[in-house]
Design a protein around this motif. Structure first.
Motif, short mmCIF file in Angstrom:
data_model
loop_
_atom_site.label_atom_id
_atom_site.label_comp_id
_atom_site.label_asym_id
_atom_site.label_seq_id
_atom_site.Cartn_x
_atom_site.Cartn_y
_atom_site.Cartn_z
N TRP A 139 0.89 -1.19 0.00
CA TRP A 139 0.00 0.00 0.00
C TRP A 139 0.91 1.21 0.00
O TRP A 139 1.76 1.36 0.88
N ARG A 140 0.73 2.08 -1.00
CA ARG A 140 1.61 3.25 -1.13
C ARG A 140 0.87 4.52 -0.76
O ARG A 140 -0.19 4.82 -1.32
N ALA A 141 1.41 5.25 0.20
CA ALA A 141 0.89 6.57 0.57
C ALA A 141 1.84 7.62 0.01
O ALA A 141 3.06 7.40 -0.01
N VAL A 142 1.29 8.72 -0.44
CA VAL A 142 2.11 9.74 -1.09
C VAL A 142 2.03 11.07 -0.34
O VAL A 142 0.93 11.59 -0.11
N ILE A 143 3.18 11.60 0.01
CA ILE A 143 3.25 12.89 0.70
C ILE A 143 3.93 13.87 -0.27
O ILE A 143 5.08 13.65 -0.67
N THR A 144 3.20 14.91 -0.65
CA THR A 144 3.75 15.89 -1.59
C THR A 144 4.37 17.05 -0.81
O THR A 144 3.78 17.54 0.17
N VAL A 145 5.54 17.49 -1.26
CA VAL A 145 6.22 18.62 -0.60
C VAL A 145 6.01 19.87 -1.46
O VAL A 145 6.20 19.83 -2.68
N GLY A 146 5.61 20.96 -0.83
CA GLY A 146 5.40 22.21 -1.57
C GLY A 146 5.20 23.34 -0.59
O GLY A 146 5.42 23.18 0.62
N ARG A 147 4.77 24.48 -1.12
CA ARG A 147 4.54 25.64 -0.25
C ARG A 147 3.40 25.34 0.73
O ARG A 147 2.27 25.07 0.29
N GLY A 148 3.69 25.28 1.99
CA GLY A 148 2.67 25.04 3.02
C GLY A 148 2.22 23.59 3.13
O GLY A 148 1.33 23.29 3.93
#
Ligand code: 5MM
Length: 342
Positions: A139-148
């Motif tokens: 099971w893949r969870a995705v955390i996106t990095v960006g402004r805020g």
């Protein structure tokens, strides 16, 4: 109570000198991979491609398990006996696994952030997958990095889903691969990736413990601590290795048998070099440091094969070579000469 079999399977998945092949591309992803070589993504082409990879002679020296997609788990090899793929793999001593998440979706109320879905009906699906030969799941969870972002809400929602999934897997006698991926897309620095990886790992393990998941019966599949792909300052191989292992020493309980990294869009050679540096620089770690690469194991064989039956052996040779390089990286024995000699 967890059967000791789960612990054995988890340990076998991260056995010394071996790692996992992630071949669980969903329909959209395999289509874009085949688009890259100008091949239509038909059921038979997907079968022929997976057949080429899985029948590579000797790959079992380096590959402990293969993550399959639902379609592949139910497909047969192209041999005379039409051996089901899970059996073909088990007969070689390679453990078959299955992707059980239903993909990433927008997290309502949090623009730019994602949550993984697929918990509905999972208990029943796991039972069926077990009957079809799967010994582990992903099971893949995705955390996106960006402004805020990422927000705590996104990290917690994904940690909670990973924990519910992992508990259901163990209930069904299936080892869960727990994959919290911090995406390398973006211009963030390695320091920011380090910080977010730490938070994501801490929250994931808190949730796993809250849900009574037995840590000896999981495999962690994380991203490395790495500079964003658009960051002007790219960290060296050694810095990635040191920051990654130090972060994991702070945040991954020693009960976990192994950490099998994803490649996340790194080039094949760099993904191997990073794993190699971690294993060369650190001794006596509490867990195995292994690989569960998709693109970094498949890019070369996919290119060499190109969908042409005449290139079957070239595809297998390229896959064997990448698997061998990553196996060497498990003990810090990989060197760039292995690429030149290929
Ligand atoms: C093989 O790719 C997997 C399936 O992706 P989709 O669900 O998007 O089709 C993917 O989850 C993969 O297992 C991980 O991202 C690790 O692969 P990489 O290429 O990052 O090593």
């Amino acid at each position: 109570m967890m059967s000791s079999n789960l612990k054995e399977v988890a340990r076998a998945m991260v056995a010394p000198d071996k790692g996992i092949l992630a071949a669980d591309e969903s329909s959209g992803t395999i289509k874009s991979r085949f688009d890259g070589i100008g091949l239509p993504s038909t059921k038979e082409n997907r079968r022929a491609y997976r057949h080429m990879l899985f029948t590579t002679e000797g790959m079992e020296q380096f590959i402990s398990g293969v993550i399959l997609y639902d379609e592949t788990l139910r497909q047969n090899a192209l041999d005379e006996a039409e051996t089901p793929f899970p059996k073909l793999l088990s007969d070689k001593g390679v453990i078959p696994g299955i992707k059980v998440d239903a993909g990433i979706h927008d997290l309502a109320g949090f623009p730019g952030e994602k949550v993984t879905e697929g918990l509905d009906g999972l208990r029943e699906r796991l039972q069926r997958y077990g009957q079809l030969g799967a010994a582990f799941a992903k099971w893949r969870a995705v955390i996106t990095v960006g402004r805020g972002i990422p927000t705590d809400v996104c990290i917690d929602a994904n940690a909670h889903a990973l924990a519910r999934y992992a508990a259901l897997c163990q209930e069904s006698g299936i080892v869960p691969i727990v994959e919290p991926e911090v995406l390398m897309d973006g211009d963030h620095t390695i320091y920011r990736c380090d910080e977010i990886t730490g938070v994501a790992l801490r929250r994931t393990f808190e949730a796993l413990v809250e849900h009574e998941v037995v840590l000896e019966g999981i495999v962690l599949k994380p991203s490395m601590v790495i500079s964003g792909s658009e960051c002007p300052e790219q960290a060296s191989v050694e810095e990635v290795a040191r920051r990654t292992v130090n972060n994991f020493l702070r945040n991954v309980p020693r009960e976990v048998p192994g950490i099998a990294f994803l490649s996340g869009g790194q080039s094949s050679e760099i993904a191997t070099a990073h794993l190699n540096a971690m294993n060369a620089l650190f001794n006596e770690l509490p867990w195995e440091l292994s690989f569960s690469y998709g693109r970094a194991l498949q890019a070369a064989p996919l290119r060499a094969w190109g969908g042409d039956p005449a290139n079957f052996e070239s595809g297998q040779k390229a896959f064997y070579h990448r698997a061998m390089c990553n196996s060497a990286a498990r003990t810090g024995q990989y060197s760039a000469d292995m690429e030149i000699a290929a």
